[in-house]
Design a protein around this motif. Sequence first.
Motif, PDB file in Angstrom:
ATOM      1  N   LEU A 112       5.815   3.739   7.312  1.00 17.46           N
ATOM      2  CA  LEU A 112       6.240   2.648   6.430  1.00 17.46           C
ATOM      3  C   LEU A 112       7.545   2.945   5.702  1.00 17.46           C
ATOM      4  O   LEU A 112       8.484   2.144   5.740  1.00 17.46           O
ATOM      5  CB  LEU A 112       5.129   2.329   5.426  1.00 17.46           C
ATOM      6  CG  LEU A 112       5.426   1.228   4.391  1.00 17.46           C
ATOM      7  CD1 LEU A 112       5.815  -0.075   5.074  1.00 17.46           C
ATOM      8  CD2 LEU A 112       4.219   1.023   3.477  1.00 17.46           C
ATOM      9  N   ALA A 113       7.627   4.096   5.025  1.00 14.77           N
ATOM     10  CA  ALA A 113       8.815   4.407   4.214  1.00 14.77           C
ATOM     11  C   ALA A 113      10.093   4.475   5.048  1.00 14.77           C
ATOM     12  O   ALA A 113      11.099   3.828   4.690  1.00 14.77           O
ATOM     13  CB  ALA A 113       8.603   5.714   3.452  1.00 14.77           C
ATOM     14  N   PRO A 114      10.143   5.229   6.160  1.00 17.71           N
ATOM     15  CA  PRO A 114      11.389   5.255   6.931  1.00 17.71           C
ATOM     16  C   PRO A 114      11.744   3.908   7.547  1.00 17.71           C
ATOM     17  O   PRO A 114      12.928   3.560   7.652  1.00 17.71           O
ATOM     18  CB  PRO A 114      11.133   6.318   8.003  1.00 17.71           C
ATOM     19  CG  PRO A 114       9.664   6.503   8.050  1.00 17.71           C
ATOM     20  CD  PRO A 114       9.156   6.191   6.683  1.00 17.71           C
ATOM     21  N   THR A 115      10.741   3.137   7.937  1.00 18.55           N
ATOM     22  CA  THR A 115      11.034   1.818   8.515  1.00 18.55           C
ATOM     23  C   THR A 115      11.606   0.887   7.456  1.00 18.55           C
ATOM     24  O   THR A 115      12.541   0.112   7.718  1.00 18.55           O
ATOM     25  CB  THR A 115       9.773   1.213   9.149  1.00 18.55           C
ATOM     26  OG1 THR A 115       9.219   2.135  10.096  1.00 18.55           O
ATOM     27  CG2 THR A 115      10.103  -0.079   9.877  1.00 18.55           C
ATOM     28  N   LEU A 116      11.064   0.947   6.252  1.00 18.78           N
ATOM     29  CA  LEU A 116      11.605   0.146   5.151  1.00 18.78           C
ATOM     30  C   LEU A 116      13.053   0.530   4.860  1.00 18.78           C
ATOM     31  O   LEU A 116      13.891  -0.335   4.592  1.00 18.78           O
ATOM     32  CB  LEU A 116      10.759   0.339   3.895  1.00 18.78           C
ATOM     33  CG  LEU A 116       9.504  -0.513   3.771  1.00 18.78           C
ATOM     34  CD1 LEU A 116       8.657  -0.040   2.602  1.00 18.78           C
ATOM     35  CD2 LEU A 116       9.859  -1.994   3.607  1.00 18.78           C
ATOM     36  N   LYS A 117      13.351   1.835   4.906  1.00 15.96           N
ATOM     37  CA  LYS A 117      14.714   2.293   4.644  1.00 15.96           C
ATOM     38  C   LYS A 117      15.668   1.748   5.687  1.00 15.96           C
ATOM     39  O   LYS A 117      16.772   1.294   5.360  1.00 15.96           O
ATOM     40  CB  LYS A 117      14.768   3.818   4.608  1.00 15.96           C
ATOM     41  CG  LYS A 117      16.182   4.379   4.515  1.00 15.96           C
ATOM     42  CD  LYS A 117      16.202   5.750   3.882  1.00 15.96           C
ATOM     43  CE  LYS A 117      16.028   5.631   2.389  1.00 15.96           C
ATOM     44  NZ  LYS A 117      16.769   6.654   1.633  1.00 15.96           N
ATOM     45  N   ALA A 118      15.278   1.783   6.959  1.00 17.70           N
ATOM     46  CA  ALA A 118      16.127   1.246   8.023  1.00 17.70           C
ATOM     47  C   ALA A 118      16.315  -0.257   7.863  1.00 17.70           C
ATOM     48  O   ALA A 118      17.418  -0.787   8.059  1.00 17.70           O
ATOM     49  CB  ALA A 118      15.520   1.566   9.385  1.00 17.70           C
ATOM     50  N   VAL A 134       0.443  -4.588   8.272  1.00 16.00           N
ATOM     51  CA  VAL A 134      -0.941  -4.642   7.811  1.00 16.00           C
ATOM     52  C   VAL A 134      -1.036  -4.217   6.350  1.00 16.00           C
ATOM     53  O   VAL A 134      -1.726  -4.842   5.545  1.00 16.00           O
ATOM     54  CB  VAL A 134      -1.840  -3.755   8.686  1.00 16.00           C
ATOM     55  CG1 VAL A 134      -3.257  -3.687   8.114  1.00 16.00           C
ATOM     56  CG2 VAL A 134      -1.887  -4.284  10.117  1.00 16.00           C
ATOM     57  N   SER A 135      -0.318  -3.163   5.985  1.00 18.71           N
ATOM     58  CA  SER A 135      -0.382  -2.642   4.622  1.00 18.71           C
ATOM     59  C   SER A 135       0.539  -3.382   3.659  1.00 18.71           C
ATOM     60  O   SER A 135       0.148  -3.718   2.547  1.00 18.71           O
ATOM     61  CB  SER A 135      -0.026  -1.151   4.607  1.00 18.71           C
ATOM     62  OG  SER A 135      -0.961  -0.397   5.314  1.00 18.71           O
ATOM     63  N   ALA A 136       1.766  -3.622   4.096  1.00 24.33           N
ATOM     64  CA  ALA A 136       2.776  -4.172   3.181  1.00 24.33           C
ATOM     65  C   ALA A 136       3.005  -5.669   3.350  1.00 24.33           C
ATOM     66  O   ALA A 136       3.584  -6.304   2.464  1.00 24.33           O
ATOM     67  CB  ALA A 136       4.092  -3.414   3.360  1.00 24.33           C
ATOM     68  N   GLY A 137       2.602  -6.247   4.472  1.00 30.95           N
ATOM     69  CA  GLY A 137       2.652  -7.689   4.662  1.00 30.95           C
ATOM     70  C   GLY A 137       3.970  -8.334   4.311  1.00 30.95           C
ATOM     71  O   GLY A 137       5.028  -7.971   4.827  1.00 30.95           O
ATOM     72  N   HIS A 138       3.897  -9.308   3.393  1.00 33.78           N
ATOM     73  CA  HIS A 138       5.094 -10.084   3.035  1.00 33.78           C
ATOM     74  C   HIS A 138       6.167  -9.208   2.404  1.00 33.78           C
ATOM     75  O   HIS A 138       7.370  -9.536   2.499  1.00 33.78           O
ATOM     76  CB  HIS A 138       4.718 -11.228   2.088  1.00 33.78           C
ATOM     77  CG  HIS A 138       4.368 -10.785   0.698  1.00 33.78           C
ATOM     78  ND1 HIS A 138       5.316 -10.677  -0.299  1.00 33.78           N
ATOM     79  CD2 HIS A 138       3.192 -10.410   0.146  1.00 33.78           C
ATOM     80  CE1 HIS A 138       4.735 -10.269  -1.404  1.00 33.78           C
ATOM     81  NE2 HIS A 138       3.449 -10.098  -1.172  1.00 33.78           N
ATOM     82  N   LEU A 139       5.778  -8.101   1.775  1.00 29.35           N
ATOM     83  CA  LEU A 139       6.775  -7.211   1.180  1.00 29.35           C
ATOM     84  C   LEU A 139       7.675  -6.624   2.260  1.00 29.35           C
ATOM     85  O   LEU A 139       8.897  -6.511   2.085  1.00 29.35           O
ATOM     86  CB  LEU A 139       6.089  -6.081   0.412  1.00 29.35           C
ATOM     87  CG  LEU A 139       5.287  -6.488  -0.829  1.00 29.35           C
ATOM     88  CD1 LEU A 139       4.519  -5.294  -1.358  1.00 29.35           C
ATOM     89  CD2 LEU A 139       6.210  -7.056  -1.903  1.00 29.35           C
ATOM     90  N   PHE A 140       7.086  -6.269   3.406  1.00 23.79           N
ATOM     91  CA  PHE A 140       7.870  -5.727   4.503  1.00 23.79           C
ATOM     92  C   PHE A 140       8.744  -6.805   5.120  1.00 23.79           C
ATOM     93  O   PHE A 140       9.938  -6.587   5.387  1.00 23.79           O
ATOM     94  CB  PHE A 140       6.944  -5.122   5.561  1.00 23.79           C
ATOM     95  CG  PHE A 140       7.689  -4.498   6.711  1.00 23.79           C
ATOM     96  CD1 PHE A 140       8.266  -3.246   6.595  1.00 23.79           C
ATOM     97  CD2 PHE A 140       7.839  -5.188   7.910  1.00 23.79           C
ATOM     98  CE1 PHE A 140       8.975  -2.686   7.647  1.00 23.79           C
ATOM     99  CE2 PHE A 140       8.539  -4.633   8.968  1.00 23.79           C
ATOM    100  CZ  PHE A 140       9.103  -3.383   8.835  1.00 23.79           C
ATOM    101  N   VAL A 141       8.190  -7.977   5.349  1.00 23.55           N
ATOM    102  CA  VAL A 141       8.966  -9.086   5.922  1.00 23.55           C
ATOM    103  C   VAL A 141      10.136  -9.438   5.012  1.00 23.55           C
ATOM    104  O   VAL A 141      11.264  -9.649   5.473  1.00 23.55           O
ATOM    105  CB  VAL A 141       8.065 -10.320   6.145  1.00 23.55           C
ATOM    106  CG1 VAL A 141       8.903 -11.521   6.589  1.00 23.55           C
ATOM    107  CG2 VAL A 141       6.991 -10.023   7.193  1.00 23.55           C
ATOM    108  N   ASP A 142       9.879  -9.480   3.711  1.00 20.53           N
ATOM    109  CA  ASP A 142      10.946  -9.791   2.750  1.00 20.53           C
ATOM    110  C   ASP A 142      12.041  -8.728   2.769  1.00 20.53           C
ATOM    111  O   ASP A 142      13.231  -9.045   2.637  1.00 20.53           O
ATOM    112  CB  ASP A 142      10.372  -9.904   1.335  1.00 20.53           C
ATOM    113  CG  ASP A 142       9.501 -11.134   1.152  1.00 20.53           C
ATOM    114  OD1 ASP A 142       9.529 -12.023   2.024  1.00 20.53           O
ATOM    115  OD2 ASP A 142       8.755 -11.197   0.144  1.00 20.53           O
TER     116      ASP A 142
END
Length: 392
Positions: A112-118, A134-142
């Motif tokens: 999760l963390a490295p993918t969010l950084k990218a 699954v874990s971060a949902g809309h937060l990741f999409v946003d």
Amino acid sequence: MIDNARPRRLSVLGSTGSIGVNTLDVIEQLGGRDAFEVMALTGNGNLDLLAEQARRTGAKLAVTADESLYMALKDLLSGSGIDVAAGMSGLDEAADMDAGWVMAAIVGTAGLAPTLKAAARGADIALANKECLVSAGHLFVDAVKKGGGRLIPVDSEHSAIFQCLEQDQRHALERIVLTASGGPFRTHSREQMANVTVQTARTHPNWSMGLKISVGSASMFNKALELIEAKHLFDVRPDQIEVVVHPQSIIHSMVGYTDGSVIAQLGVPDMRTAIGYALTYPKRPALNVDRLDFAKLARLDFEAPDETRFPALRLARTALTRGGLQGAVLNAAEETAFNAFVEDKIRFLDMADVVETVMDAMIEGVPADTIEDVYAADHEARRKAAEVIGAR
């Protein structure tokens, strides 16, 4: 081969796993170093493979997630000119490399963390890691939207939906149909599944995958995670997502429209097709994969999933109904239960019981407003799952 003025820069987070190995195969098929500049490769404990991949592709950076293996990897790459890093800081460094396309294939919440950084720096994310959504949902999409990159699914089912979903017909979208092979225990009773081993659970009838995904397919937790993913990827209501068991794994998923039409994506079970599509989107690449021979198919079977024998799908729908951080809780509890099963601490059927117990214990929690909330729920769910497992 890709027609670019200069090699396209990319990174593969999780290059030593099944998805990563297939990604590098696709890259070789489409021109290798002439078409692509590999900025970073990351792995965990398979250092020999990671080092071989880094030398073969001319990667700028190789990272092991295990800090204790830093010197061993450095020794393997001595004299190559390839930079070496390790641990979470190393994964962050890999994600921050100047790659316009990033394969996110690290298994579990660790990705999760490295993918969010990218995503934050605007890279296109080829998403093979289920846990991000699954874990971060809309937060990741946003986060992807804010960064300005594209989110392209790599799971065969979500890639199929992505290919079948006509953007100018979103108003007519009626349903999404995820297909599931049913795994090695599709016809087993619960009594037969009670004492299955890790070895039998990891033997998939159609696909060649890593241990985590193979066992997840056997328990249908893999499909449960994909159900939650589909909700966030395609911005649909949970009641618009169906799951059907299709043992041959030829139809990878379908999209139904309000005029009664159903558009399906078919292909042999080979992850390189979805990977290649994500790498060259919106164009299609020329890949050396087997072609479907319709005359030899003979039949395509479909059946409804049995949520009594495989309760994972019911738990996924429960998580979507409850909302908040239940996706993160389900995912963390499932990862903990999976590890316990692999370590022979619990039985196969116990995994779903552990997950349900933890989900019920964490119904009343804070909403998923920040990534920190997700991490906190993940940590607490793992702690509770460990308690439940220890009490068995």
